[in-house]
Design a protein around this motif. Sequence first.
Motif, PDB file in Angstrom:
ATOM      1  N   TYR A 201     -15.552   2.728 -25.438  1.00  0.00           N
ATOM      2  CA  TYR A 201     -14.672   3.214 -26.266  1.00  0.00           C
ATOM      3  C   TYR A 201     -13.996   4.391 -25.530  1.00  0.00           C
ATOM      4  CZ  TYR A 201     -17.123   0.767 -30.030  1.00  0.00           C
ATOM      5  OH  TYR A 201     -17.647  -0.198 -30.738  1.00  0.00           O
ATOM      6  N   TYR A 202     -14.771   5.107 -24.933  1.00  0.00           N
ATOM      7  CA  TYR A 202     -14.131   6.448 -24.381  1.00  0.00           C
ATOM      8  C   TYR A 202     -13.117   5.880 -22.986  1.00  0.00           C
ATOM      9  CZ  TYR A 202     -17.121   9.253 -26.960  1.00  0.00           C
ATOM     10  OH  TYR A 202     -18.119   9.800 -27.984  1.00  0.00           O
ATOM     11  N   CYS A 208      -5.683   3.824 -22.464  1.00  0.00           N
ATOM     12  CA  CYS A 208      -4.510   3.697 -23.370  1.00  0.00           C
ATOM     13  C   CYS A 208      -3.905   4.933 -23.413  1.00  0.00           C
ATOM     14  CB  CYS A 208      -5.107   3.352 -24.969  1.00  0.00           C
ATOM     15  SG  CYS A 208      -5.632   1.541 -24.957  1.00  0.00           S
ATOM     16  N   SER A 209      -4.405   6.276 -23.627  1.00  0.00           N
ATOM     17  CA  SER A 209      -3.790   7.325 -23.497  1.00  0.00           C
ATOM     18  C   SER A 209      -3.038   7.574 -22.097  1.00  0.00           C
ATOM     19  CB  SER A 209      -4.634   8.720 -23.326  1.00  0.00           C
ATOM     20  OG  SER A 209      -5.491   8.558 -24.789  1.00  0.00           O
ATOM     21  N   CYS A 210      -3.378   7.067 -20.910  1.00  0.00           N
ATOM     22  CA  CYS A 210      -2.710   7.096 -19.760  1.00  0.00           C
ATOM     23  C   CYS A 210      -1.464   6.408 -19.644  1.00  0.00           C
ATOM     24  CB  CYS A 210      -3.969   6.751 -18.464  1.00  0.00           C
ATOM     25  SG  CYS A 210      -3.050   6.835 -16.814  1.00  0.00           S
ATOM     26  N   ARG A 240       2.739  14.345 -23.598  1.00  0.00           N
ATOM     27  CA  ARG A 240       1.947  15.381 -23.244  1.00  0.00           C
ATOM     28  C   ARG A 240       0.676  15.218 -24.191  1.00  0.00           C
ATOM     29  NH1 ARG A 240       2.950  18.885 -18.614  1.00  0.00           N
ATOM     30  NH2 ARG A 240       4.738  17.610 -17.701  1.00  0.00           N
ATOM     31  N   MET A 241       0.933  14.883 -25.583  1.00  0.00           N
ATOM     32  CA  MET A 241      -0.171  14.659 -26.416  1.00  0.00           C
ATOM     33  C   MET A 241      -1.004  13.663 -25.847  1.00  0.00           C
ATOM     34  SD  MET A 241       1.947  14.664 -30.071  1.00  0.00           S
ATOM     35  CE  MET A 241       3.009  15.840 -30.670  1.00  0.00           C
ATOM     36  N   PHE A 242      -0.687  12.611 -25.211  1.00  0.00           N
ATOM     37  CA  PHE A 242      -1.460  11.521 -24.988  1.00  0.00           C
ATOM     38  C   PHE A 242      -2.183  11.848 -23.598  1.00  0.00           C
ATOM     39  CE2 PHE A 242       0.743   8.808 -28.119  1.00  0.00           C
ATOM     40  CZ  PHE A 242      -0.489   8.219 -28.548  1.00  0.00           C
ATOM     41  N   ASP A 243      -1.554  12.755 -22.610  1.00  0.00           N
ATOM     42  CA  ASP A 243      -2.204  13.266 -21.594  1.00  0.00           C
ATOM     43  C   ASP A 243      -3.378  14.089 -21.796  1.00  0.00           C
ATOM     44  OD1 ASP A 243      -2.276  13.665 -18.854  1.00  0.00           O
ATOM     45  OD2 ASP A 243      -1.026  15.106 -18.656  1.00  0.00           O
ATOM     46  N   ALA A 244      -3.299  15.145 -22.823  1.00  0.00           N
ATOM     47  CA  ALA A 244      -4.481  15.989 -23.330  1.00  0.00           C
ATOM     48  C   ALA A 244      -5.255  15.082 -23.821  1.00  0.00           C
ATOM     49  CB  ALA A 244      -3.776  16.977 -24.382  1.00  0.00           C
ATOM     50  N   GLN A 246      -5.785  12.059 -22.914  1.00  0.00           N
ATOM     51  CA  GLN A 246      -6.821  11.435 -21.856  1.00  0.00           C
ATOM     52  C   GLN A 246      -7.672  12.507 -21.074  1.00  0.00           C
ATOM     53  OE1 GLN A 246      -5.015   9.439 -17.443  1.00  0.00           O
ATOM     54  NE2 GLN A 246      -3.745  11.105 -18.715  1.00  0.00           N
ATOM     55  N   ILE A 247      -7.577  13.567 -21.104  1.00  0.00           N
ATOM     56  CA  ILE A 247      -8.449  14.626 -20.566  1.00  0.00           C
ATOM     57  C   ILE A 247      -9.633  14.525 -21.455  1.00  0.00           C
ATOM     58  CG2 ILE A 247      -9.009  16.927 -20.125  1.00  0.00           C
ATOM     59  CD1 ILE A 247      -5.976  17.018 -19.116  1.00  0.00           C
ATOM     60  N   TYR A 248      -9.388  14.524 -22.741  1.00  0.00           N
ATOM     61  CA  TYR A 248     -10.575  14.779 -23.797  1.00  0.00           C
ATOM     62  C   TYR A 248     -11.333  13.293 -23.497  1.00  0.00           C
ATOM     63  CZ  TYR A 248     -13.277  14.013 -27.929  1.00  0.00           C
ATOM     64  OH  TYR A 248     -14.354  14.002 -28.848  1.00  0.00           O
ATOM     65  N   PHE A 249     -10.796  12.199 -23.350  1.00  0.00           N
ATOM     66  CA  PHE A 249     -11.608  11.051 -23.323  1.00  0.00           C
ATOM     67  C   PHE A 249     -12.466  10.776 -22.076  1.00  0.00           C
ATOM     68  CE2 PHE A 249      -8.910   9.213 -26.913  1.00  0.00           C
ATOM     69  CZ  PHE A 249      -9.610   9.104 -27.591  1.00  0.00           C
TER      70      PHE A 249
END
Length: 274
Positions: A201-202, A208-210, A240-244, A246-249
């Motif tokens: 999942y991660y 997907c975020s990338c 930028r939301m999805f980039d952050a 991406q870092i979380y995942f």
Amino acid sequence: MYMAIRSLLYIGSLFMTVAIAFCMFLVSGTGLLDYEGLHIGNERYAEVIRFPTEDIMPLNTLVNIGYTCVGIYWCVIIKNSYKHGILTQPDCYFFYTFNNMACVYGTVSVIRMITQKAVWAIIDRWYTLLFFALVPLWASHVVGNCKLWVCGVTISISVFSYFLTIFSTDCYEIIVGLHILHAIYGGCIAYSKFSSRQSVYYFFGALCSCILFVSGNLLDMELPTFSPLFHYISGHCISRMFDAAQIYFTNAFFFDLTLKKGIENRRTDMKREN
């Protein structure tokens, strides 16, 4: 003793990430890496809101704080995990480095949006490469195949690859694409050794975020043709939301793999003892 080791890990990681950013600042200030595709100026962004002055795009600016929030969040988790013996010192170093980079990057991105100066735009784009370069090294550490000289060579290639933008304005997209593919490959290698349902999942969350990060950035000026809403919550802001995210995942992915690695290592030690 624990406090001293933890402090050294964090300070050493923070020093390295800030030192790299500072060196980038010095090189960027020479004007050597300036080129047309840097997205300098408010006219290059779809957001129409201007507050508190005519030069500041509030959402495109404030969204970058998300990087710092994610970085601090994971630094706290890593601190507590090391305190309770869940993570080793080398594990912590990778986590701290990655999340200190997020904090530095968030600061750089805020300054870039406020000032709209080339030097900060260059550091913003340049520093992005290091995130993707660190992932395969992190994966090598997880599988137990991380060598210091490989880390040095990989980071050096990543840093110096940005100089290719001197020769062509299209080089940056190609360089980022290669970095992303290398990061995905590293993630697959780590997953193949310590797989779990949660890490899947991660992994796909990060992937997907990338994709959405890249897509939102590229389609910033085109999205308002579909809906005026994208003049306010722009493609750049969404990116930028999805980039952050991406870092979380990415953190969550490696945290899960590291826990699985620790469990398997303990099982192996118990079998040897028996």
